[in-house]
Each structure stands twice: as structure tokens, then as C-alpha cells.
Design a protein around this motif. Sequence first.
Motif, mmCIF file in Angstrom:
data_model
loop_
_atom_site.group_PDB
_atom_site.id
_atom_site.type_symbol
_atom_site.label_atom_id
_atom_site.label_comp_id
_atom_site.label_asym_id
_atom_site.label_seq_id
_atom_site.Cartn_x
_atom_site.Cartn_y
_atom_site.Cartn_z
ATOM 1 N N ARG A 312 -29.564 17.420 -15.404
ATOM 2 C CA ARG A 312 -29.869 16.866 -16.731
ATOM 3 C C ARG A 312 -28.589 16.572 -17.499
ATOM 4 N NH1 ARG A 312 -34.508 19.749 -20.172
ATOM 5 N NH2 ARG A 312 -35.644 19.126 -18.277
ATOM 6 N N LEU A 313 -27.612 17.475 -17.447
ATOM 7 C CA LEU A 313 -26.329 17.215 -18.094
ATOM 8 C C LEU A 313 -25.626 16.024 -17.458
ATOM 9 C CD1 LEU A 313 -25.026 20.884 -18.533
ATOM 10 C CD2 LEU A 313 -25.939 19.370 -20.302
ATOM 11 N N LEU A 314 -25.781 15.881 -16.141
ATOM 12 C CA LEU A 314 -25.185 14.736 -15.454
ATOM 13 C C LEU A 314 -25.799 13.425 -15.946
ATOM 14 C CD1 LEU A 314 -23.296 13.704 -13.206
ATOM 15 C CD2 LEU A 314 -25.209 13.970 -11.609
ATOM 16 N N ARG A 315 -27.091 13.439 -16.217
ATOM 17 C CA ARG A 315 -27.739 12.220 -16.706
ATOM 18 C C ARG A 315 -27.197 11.806 -18.071
ATOM 19 N NH1 ARG A 315 -33.229 15.087 -15.467
ATOM 20 N NH2 ARG A 315 -33.260 14.957 -13.184
ATOM 21 N N PHE A 316 -27.000 12.771 -18.957
ATOM 22 C CA PHE A 316 -26.410 12.444 -20.261
ATOM 23 C C PHE A 316 -24.997 11.895 -20.090
ATOM 24 C CE2 PHE A 316 -29.684 15.447 -21.729
ATOM 25 C CZ PHE A 316 -30.208 14.740 -22.792
ATOM 26 N N PHE A 317 -24.258 12.458 -19.147
ATOM 27 C CA PHE A 317 -22.881 12.011 -18.920
ATOM 28 C C PHE A 317 -22.842 10.584 -18.384
ATOM 29 C CE2 PHE A 317 -19.131 11.796 -16.048
ATOM 30 C CZ PHE A 317 -18.148 11.821 -17.035
ATOM 31 N N VAL A 318 -23.706 10.275 -17.412
ATOM 32 C CA VAL A 318 -23.689 8.926 -16.842
ATOM 33 C C VAL A 318 -24.213 7.906 -17.859
ATOM 34 C CG1 VAL A 318 -23.896 9.761 -14.474
ATOM 35 C CG2 VAL A 318 -25.962 9.214 -15.756
ATOM 36 N N PHE A 319 -25.104 8.321 -18.740
ATOM 37 C CA PHE A 319 -25.538 7.414 -19.797
ATOM 38 C C PHE A 319 -24.370 7.087 -20.725
ATOM 39 C CE2 PHE A 319 -27.239 6.610 -24.064
ATOM 40 C CZ PHE A 319 -28.092 5.544 -23.802
ATOM 41 N N PHE A 320 -23.553 8.100 -21.022
ATOM 42 C CA PHE A 320 -22.356 7.884 -21.838
ATOM 43 C C PHE A 320 -21.411 6.911 -21.135
ATOM 44 C CE2 PHE A 320 -17.983 8.911 -22.951
ATOM 45 C CZ PHE A 320 -18.019 8.905 -24.329
ATOM 46 N N ILE A 321 -21.233 7.078 -19.815
ATOM 47 C CA ILE A 321 -20.352 6.182 -19.066
ATOM 48 C C ILE A 321 -20.896 4.755 -19.080
ATOM 49 C CG2 ILE A 321 -19.475 5.648 -16.748
ATOM 50 C CD1 ILE A 321 -19.284 8.605 -16.211
ATOM 51 N N SER A 322 -22.201 4.603 -18.797
ATOM 52 C CA SER A 322 -22.771 3.256 -18.746
ATOM 53 C C SER A 322 -22.714 2.553 -20.096
ATOM 54 C CB SER A 322 -24.221 3.336 -18.272
ATOM 55 O OG SER A 322 -25.037 3.998 -19.230
ATOM 56 N N LEU A 323 -22.659 3.320 -21.170
ATOM 57 C CA LEU A 323 -22.634 2.731 -22.507
ATOM 58 C C LEU A 323 -21.215 2.442 -22.985
ATOM 59 C CD1 LEU A 323 -24.362 1.913 -24.970
ATOM 60 C CD2 LEU A 323 -24.168 4.273 -25.776
ATOM 61 N N PHE A 324 -20.262 3.346 -22.679
ATOM 62 C CA PHE A 324 -18.945 3.269 -23.308
ATOM 63 C C PHE A 324 -17.796 2.929 -22.365
ATOM 64 C CE2 PHE A 324 -21.270 6.126 -26.197
ATOM 65 C CZ PHE A 324 -21.025 5.495 -27.411
ATOM 66 N N ALA A 325 -17.950 3.005 -21.067
ATOM 67 C CA ALA A 325 -16.803 2.867 -20.157
ATOM 68 C C ALA A 325 -16.048 1.551 -20.344
ATOM 69 C CB ALA A 325 -17.263 3.036 -18.709
ATOM 70 N N PRO A 326 -16.697 0.377 -20.318
ATOM 71 C CA PRO A 326 -15.918 -0.859 -20.491
ATOM 72 C C PRO A 326 -15.232 -0.944 -21.852
ATOM 73 C CG PRO A 326 -18.090 -1.339 -19.580
ATOM 74 C CD PRO A 326 -18.115 0.086 -20.039
ATOM 75 N N ALA A 363 -13.754 -7.897 -18.751
ATOM 76 C CA ALA A 363 -14.971 -7.080 -18.739
ATOM 77 C C ALA A 363 -16.204 -7.945 -18.926
ATOM 78 C CB ALA A 363 -14.890 -6.019 -19.831
ATOM 79 N N LEU A 364 -16.122 -8.944 -19.800
ATOM 80 C CA LEU A 364 -17.271 -9.808 -20.045
ATOM 81 C C LEU A 364 -17.657 -10.585 -18.789
ATOM 82 C CD1 LEU A 364 -19.237 -10.820 -22.224
ATOM 83 C CD2 LEU A 364 -17.597 -12.648 -22.731
ATOM 84 N N LEU A 440 -20.541 -3.059 -28.093
ATOM 85 C CA LEU A 440 -19.418 -2.121 -28.134
ATOM 86 C C LEU A 440 -18.143 -2.752 -27.583
ATOM 87 C CD1 LEU A 440 -21.280 1.123 -27.046
ATOM 88 C CD2 LEU A 440 -20.022 0.839 -29.181
ATOM 89 N N MET A 441 -18.268 -3.597 -26.569
ATOM 90 C CA MET A 441 -17.099 -4.302 -26.033
ATOM 91 C C MET A 441 -16.483 -5.206 -27.091
ATOM 92 S SD MET A 441 -18.663 -5.114 -22.245
ATOM 93 C CE MET A 441 -17.688 -6.584 -22.053
ATOM 94 N N ILE A 442 -17.327 -5.889 -27.862
ATOM 95 C CA ILE A 442 -16.814 -6.760 -28.925
ATOM 96 C C ILE A 442 -16.114 -5.937 -30.003
ATOM 97 C CG2 ILE A 442 -17.483 -8.366 -30.751
ATOM 98 C CD1 ILE A 442 -19.799 -9.272 -28.955
ATOM 99 N N SER A 443 -16.716 -4.808 -30.391
ATOM 100 C CA SER A 443 -16.088 -3.962 -31.419
ATOM 101 C C SER A 443 -14.777 -3.377 -30.919
ATOM 102 C CB SER A 443 -17.045 -2.848 -31.827
ATOM 103 O OG SER A 443 -17.280 -1.958 -30.739
ATOM 104 N N ALA A 444 -14.709 -2.998 -29.630
ATOM 105 C CA ALA A 444 -13.467 -2.456 -29.078
ATOM 106 C C ALA A 444 -12.388 -3.527 -29.018
ATOM 107 C CB ALA A 444 -13.725 -1.882 -27.684
ATOM 108 N N ALA A 445 -12.758 -4.761 -28.688
ATOM 109 C CA ALA A 445 -11.773 -5.844 -28.631
ATOM 110 C C ALA A 445 -11.324 -6.274 -30.019
ATOM 111 C CB ALA A 445 -12.371 -7.035 -27.879
ATOM 112 N N THR A 446 -12.115 -5.978 -31.032
ATOM 113 C CA THR A 446 -11.794 -6.395 -32.394
ATOM 114 C C THR A 446 -10.955 -5.359 -33.136
ATOM 115 O OG1 THR A 446 -13.871 -7.626 -32.497
ATOM 116 C CG2 THR A 446 -12.777 -7.161 -34.586
ATOM 117 N N ALA A 447 -11.369 -4.081 -33.044
ATOM 118 C CA ALA A 447 -10.687 -3.041 -33.834
ATOM 119 C C ALA A 447 -10.449 -1.764 -33.049
ATOM 120 C CB ALA A 447 -11.499 -2.735 -35.085
#
Length: 522
Positions: A312-326, A363-364, A440-447
Motif C-alpha cells: 500500500r505504501l508502494l502504491r502511494f509512492f508510485v502515484f507520487f512518481i507518476s504525478l511529479f517525476a517529469p 518531456a512533452l 505540473l510540467m507547465i508550472s515547473a517550466a514556468t516557475a
Amino acid sequence: MSFNWNPFHKKNQENKASEPQKASPISEDISKNIKKLVEEFGDSSEIVIRELNTGRNKEIRIVSIFMDGLVDQTLVNEFIMESLMFNNCELDKYTPKEAVFNDLRMNALTLSNVKIVNDWDHLVLSVLSGNTLIMMDGWNEVISGETQGWEERSIQEPTSQTVIRGPKDSFTESLKVNVTLIRKRIKNANLRLETFQIGTVSRTNIGVMYIKGIAKDDLTQEVKTRLEKIETGSIIESGNIEEFIQDQTATPFPQLMNTERPDAAVGNLLDGRVVILIDGTPFVLIAPATFFQFFQSPEDYYQRADMATLLRLLRFFVFFISLFAPSIYIALTTFHQEMLPFPLLINLAAQREGVPFPAFFEALIMEVTFEILREAGVRMPRAVGQAVSIVGAIVIGEAAVQAGIISPAMVIVVGITAISSFAVPSFNIGIPARILRFILMISAATAGFYGMTLLVLMIVGHMNSLRSFGRPYLEPLSPFNLTAQADTFIRLPQRLKQKVTLKKDNSVKSANQLNKDGDSNG
């Protein structure tokens, strides 16, 4: 196990959604009824109309009507035709028509489920539902016998929610079968089923199941009220229902859970939730749904608590990766190079030498390419779909690196992101991650991280404002519930969990008793 299905349940959406209309009566002239029925179905060859010689009153015409392909021919032949033709009776031509009709209803048909239809709309619906009608000349009511027998898919293993340990059966497209799969797991009289018909054209059968005494009355009433308010022409799949009854539409986060596993539906019923079953689809809806519920799997309760907690902790971690890694990679390489170790920074700079695009466009390009490969793998035939997805990703990634369009590090980041998106047990929760990833990719590329932080605060605030049938979406984290943490991020062993629950119940009882004592003393 007996199952009495009533397609004419009092919870008929059409009668609820519109003003009451006077039902069209059935004529006593059987010839007019047959002519009207044939015209209504466009003189279709599927409608089978046969005149019967019942041996009761030779002067009264009696016909059987059913739609070929929707009935079980064995039921029609053995329990209707044979029963009507060879059933001995003592009626003669002087017997009143009412007595003849009552004799047909009470004695002639050897079916378990026989009903009386007294208006034209229900007569047509009964034929379309696979029932066989017995119509008598000179009488304005019709006997409807349940003889459904169309082809159905057998119970198979789940295709979208596979398990290593646990039940291997899954829901089918038949509402009756799905209800049976739940009832055989919960042998309790408090398990209730209420049926609806939604869709002015499709008239799809909908079932609402809950356990009386466990599910809250206001929740069950709210679910039924929202279903009754649906006004649409047709319901084909559970997703059509979900869009009508969810609390908020302008959000990427799912507010109802869907599953094709009966054990998952049963577990949620035992937790006090409501299950909505739709005829024609193997996916049922579960209400209400919270964010953390999508990271839980029934398999967590079929294995040791320590292993279930780790997964279960692994699932939360991979969700974080899939959302924030790029977006993290873009922010680090574009704005915050000082946060990287110097050797790693040198390697990344060397890899990006000659790459004409900034990290955001890299990334895009890779994310859009992967989404195309994912969609192609789903749409192509199963035998070649997986091969196209895997080989396509490898070939395109390698070719892009050699052509100097993409850096090797970006291929690694996007690949890990793609794999992580498949590690969450619920497909629904992966959809917001796929959508928000680009924002999130757009926000990271902007600021950089500042833009990401502001966007994350907005997302969390939005999630905190969501409700699913009145239940906070981030419950039990917000509002915080200490007892419920025993089965949120971790899963305590059953013995410890029962002790925590029992202690909570005793505390609630003590508080209630103190309130009662205070009220009595006052």
C-alpha cells in the motif's frame, strides 16, 4: 437461491421524472391488440404470435406472444405451451370470462414468476424484457410469464483487476448474475436490493444494493434520489450513471469507485457503502468514494498485514512518481541545478549537449508519444497490442536518443513515470495523474519548484473541497480520524484492528451515556 426479478418495480424513473400520464389501456378485442402490437414493432419477424387451443372454452381465443431470441424456448414449450394445451380443466363455454382468465393465471402456467399486465406500455416492455404474454379475447388484462433466456457471457476472471491471491470470479453483463454473486457472499436478510429503470429509450435496469443497519439511511436515500432525478434517453454503461450522480463535474478526480470484482463490492457493502449495478455492464459503482480508497485492494486483506502495508505504501509512492517525476526533472534541470550533486549535474549537461529542445519540450514530446502508444495498444488486437506498445516505446526512445532529439535521462524519467502509472490498483485514480502531470510540467517550466508548490496547494485545496455523497474526499486525513489510520496508509493485523475499533465503540458509548446523564441531571 431464489431471485424474484420485477421489471415493473414501483421505482420507475420515467414516472418520477415527468408529470403523471394516464396509462394506455389494453383493449378487450384481441384482434385489435395483435394488430397494434405488430404495427408497434414494425411487423418484425422476431415477434411470435401463436393461437392456442387450451381445452377450456373453445369459443374464447387465447394467444401466446413472445419475442424470438429473448426467451428460453424450453421454458416456453414445456411450461407454457404444453401446460396450456394439455392441462385438464372443468370449464365449459358457459363459464364467465373472468373465471377463465383466473383459471389461466392460477392453474395453467407452471412458471414461478407470473404477473398481470393491465396497460399497454407495460405490455410492450414485458415483451422486450423476454417475457411471454398470454392474451385472452374479451378481457383487458394480460398474463406475463418470466421466460428470459438470451445468451450471456459466463463468469470469468477479472481482466482489469487481476489478483494473485483471492477470488477469481468477476461480474458479468447480467444484472441477475451480479446480484447472485453478491448474495452468495452475504447471506443476510438485511442485504437489500431496490431496482429502477432509467432511460426513456433503453429502459435499463439499475439495482441499488446496501446492508440495512450498516449503511446510513441518509446515504441510501440520497443515492436513490439522485438516480430518480436522471433524465436521459439511454444508459449503456456505468460511466453514464456516474456522470449524472457525482457531486461535482469540474474535477479530474473520480468521486465514485468502479469495480468488476464481487469481493471488492462485498467489502464495501460491509463498510456501509452502497453498490449500484447496471444491467449490460460488468462494472458496478460504489458510493461514496474517498481518495485513499482507490489505493486499497481486496488483496490487502487476503495476505499478511506487513506485506499489505508495504504494497500500500508502494502504491502511494508510485502515484507520487507518476504525478511529479517529469515536472521535478524539468524544475531541477531548468531552475534549480544547485540542488543536484555536481557529478550528476555534469552527466546531465553532457547528455543534453546537442539536444535542440529545452527539458519541458523533451518531456512533452515523450509524454505525448507514450500516450499515443498506450492508446494504440488498447485499440489494436490483443495479440499484437502489447507487442506494439513495448517494441514501439523501445524503438522510438532509442531512435530519439540517437537522433539527438531526446536526452537519455528524459527517456528514463518518462519510462519510470509510465510504469508507475500502471501500479495503482484502480484505473480511475490514474486518470487525474495523467491530466495533472501536464499541468505540473507547465508550472515547473514556468516557475520551477515555486510554481509546482503553488499548483500543489491549489490541488490539495480543491481535493479538500470535494464531497462524495456528503463524505469528505480526503477523509480520514481531513478531517483527521486517528482510529481510521489503522487502515489508510497501513493495514494493522486483524486482531489489533478489532481492538482499536472496539475501543472506539466503547468510547462513543461512554460519551453518549455521559450526555444522557447530563441531560437527565439538568
